[in-house]
Design a protein around this motif. Structure first.
Motif, PDB file in Angstrom:
ATOM      1  N   ALA A   1      12.808   9.657  -0.598  1.00 43.35           N
ATOM      2  CA  ALA A   1      12.060  10.795  -0.061  1.00 43.35           C
ATOM      3  C   ALA A   1      10.831  10.325   0.713  1.00 43.35           C
ATOM      4  CB  ALA A   1      11.648  11.736  -1.193  1.00 43.35           C
ATOM      5  N   ALA A   2      10.136   9.302   0.208  1.00 42.71           N
ATOM      6  CA  ALA A   2       8.963   8.748   0.900  1.00 42.71           C
ATOM      7  C   ALA A   2       9.366   8.154   2.244  1.00 42.71           C
ATOM      8  CB  ALA A   2       8.267   7.705   0.028  1.00 42.71           C
ATOM      9  N   VAL A   3      10.495   7.473   2.263  1.00 49.56           N
ATOM     10  CA  VAL A   3      10.999   6.880   3.507  1.00 49.56           C
ATOM     11  C   VAL A   3      11.350   7.987   4.495  1.00 49.56           C
ATOM     12  CG1 VAL A   3      12.948   5.617   4.493  1.00 49.56           C
ATOM     13  CG2 VAL A   3      11.763   4.726   2.495  1.00 49.56           C
ATOM     14  N   ALA A   4      11.986   9.046   4.033  1.00 49.31           N
ATOM     15  CA  ALA A   4      12.344  10.168   4.913  1.00 49.31           C
ATOM     16  C   ALA A   4      11.094  10.831   5.477  1.00 49.31           C
ATOM     17  CB  ALA A   4      13.194  11.183   4.151  1.00 49.31           C
ATOM     18  N   GLU A   5      10.063  11.019   4.673  1.00 42.98           N
ATOM     19  CA  GLU A   5       8.806  11.606   5.143  1.00 42.98           C
ATOM     20  C   GLU A   5       8.141  10.702   6.169  1.00 42.98           C
ATOM     21  OE1 GLU A   5       6.244  12.683   1.911  1.00 42.98           O
ATOM     22  OE2 GLU A   5       7.800  13.900   0.969  1.00 42.98           O
TER      23      GLU A   5
ATOM     24  N   GLY B   1       0.812  -1.211   0.000  1.00 44.39           N
ATOM     25  CA  GLY B   1       0.000   0.000   0.000  1.00 44.39           C
ATOM     26  C   GLY B   1       0.844   1.258   0.000  1.00 44.39           C
ATOM     27  N   HIS B   2       2.080   1.173   0.472  1.00 47.17           N
ATOM     28  CA  HIS B   2       2.968   2.335   0.470  1.00 47.17           C
ATOM     29  C   HIS B   2       3.426   2.731  -0.930  1.00 47.17           C
ATOM     30  CE1 HIS B   2       3.890   1.318   4.877  1.00 47.17           C
ATOM     31  NE2 HIS B   2       3.075   2.354   4.839  1.00 47.17           N
ATOM     32  N   THR B   3       3.124   1.913  -1.934  1.00 44.56           N
ATOM     33  CA  THR B   3       3.534   2.288  -3.298  1.00 44.56           C
ATOM     34  C   THR B   3       2.924   3.618  -3.723  1.00 44.56           C
ATOM     35  OG1 THR B   3       1.781   0.955  -4.319  1.00 44.56           O
ATOM     36  CG2 THR B   3       3.970  -0.068  -4.110  1.00 44.56           C
ATOM     37  N   GLU B   4       1.805   3.992  -3.107  1.00 45.43           N
ATOM     38  CA  GLU B   4       1.214   5.298  -3.424  1.00 45.43           C
ATOM     39  C   GLU B   4       2.222   6.418  -3.187  1.00 45.43           C
ATOM     40  OE1 GLU B   4      -2.496   6.138  -1.477  1.00 45.43           O
ATOM     41  OE2 GLU B   4      -3.297   4.159  -1.970  1.00 45.43           O
ATOM     42  N   SER B   5       3.116   6.232  -2.220  1.00 46.86           N
ATOM     43  CA  SER B   5       4.091   7.263  -1.869  1.00 46.86           C
ATOM     44  C   SER B   5       5.327   7.261  -2.753  1.00 46.86           C
ATOM     45  CB  SER B   5       4.544   7.075  -0.416  1.00 46.86           C
ATOM     46  OG  SER B   5       3.456   7.189   0.450  1.00 46.86           O
ATOM     47  N   TRP B   6       5.721   6.092  -3.260  1.00 45.52           N
ATOM     48  CA  TRP B   6       7.016   6.040  -3.948  1.00 45.52           C
ATOM     49  C   TRP B   6       6.971   5.563  -5.397  1.00 45.52           C
ATOM     50  CZ3 TRP B   6       8.470   1.244  -5.623  1.00 45.52           C
ATOM     51  CH2 TRP B   6       7.968   0.133  -4.944  1.00 45.52           C
ATOM     52  N   ASP B   7       5.898   4.947  -5.841  1.00 43.07           N
ATOM     53  CA  ASP B   7       5.815   4.470  -7.220  1.00 43.07           C
ATOM     54  C   ASP B   7       5.114   5.526  -8.068  1.00 43.07           C
ATOM     55  OD1 ASP B   7       5.642   3.068  -9.590  1.00 43.07           O
ATOM     56  OD2 ASP B   7       4.047   1.748  -8.908  1.00 43.07           O
ATOM     57  N   PRO B   8       5.803   6.102  -9.051  1.00 46.71           N
ATOM     58  CA  PRO B   8       5.209   7.194  -9.821  1.00 46.71           C
ATOM     59  C   PRO B   8       3.969   6.798 -10.608  1.00 46.71           C
ATOM     60  CG  PRO B   8       7.252   6.472 -10.828  1.00 46.71           C
ATOM     61  CD  PRO B   8       7.141   5.762  -9.510  1.00 46.71           C
TER      62      PRO B   8
END
Length: 147
Positions: free
Chosen positions: A139-143, A25-32
């Motif tokens: 960047a998603a991991v840092a956020e 589900g985290h792909t929303e943050s990192w997969d363009p």
């Protein structure tokens, strides 16, 4: 078939990065390409867990059903499928220091039926998307860490 691979460093310990990426589900943050990704089952994250993924590619929206097929301390594997494509995502993790992990991201797409004819023309676009993963995932991991 189209295959892309990228290796890059992520400022997060290996086990934390694996735990974060194990939830597709985290792909929303990192997969363009991902517009929405929702878990469709309950329980712990383990092989067999499933997600409904909505992606946008070249102006068109497509739906895929993903499942976690492999989960180890240094490797995750997901397979997504619909009537025109099977997507395979493999993530390999190597601790470089206590706080930094080398992530190798491999993605492949096997088109079905007439869609196979388009594969050679889409390679450059998938290479571009893989480059964007290299930019967006750290960047998603840092956020995530700042939240």
């Amino acid at each position: 078939m189209i295959k892309v691979e990228r290796s890059f460093l992520v400022a997060l310990p290996r086990d934390e990065l694996v735990a974060y990426l194990e939830d597709f589900g985290h792909t929303e943050s990192w997969d363009p390409g991902t517009v929405r990704c929702v878990r469709t089952d309950d329980g712990p994250l383990r092989p067999g867990a499933t997600w409904h993924n909505t992606s946008r590619f070249r102006g068109r929206t497509t739906e895929l059903e993903y499942r976690l097929v492999g989960s180890e301390t240094d490797r995750l594997e997901f397979v997504g499928e619909n009537k025109t494509v099977t997507a395979h995502d493999e993530l390999l993790f190597e601790a470089r220091s206590p706080a930094v992990t080398r992530l190798t991201y491999r993605a492949s797409l096997r088109f079905k039926g007439l869609a196979r004819l388009a594969a050679p023309f889409l390679r450059a676009e998938f290479e571009r998307l893989a480059d964007e993963v290299v930019e967006r995932l750290p960047a998603a991991v840092a956020e995530r860490g700042a939240a």
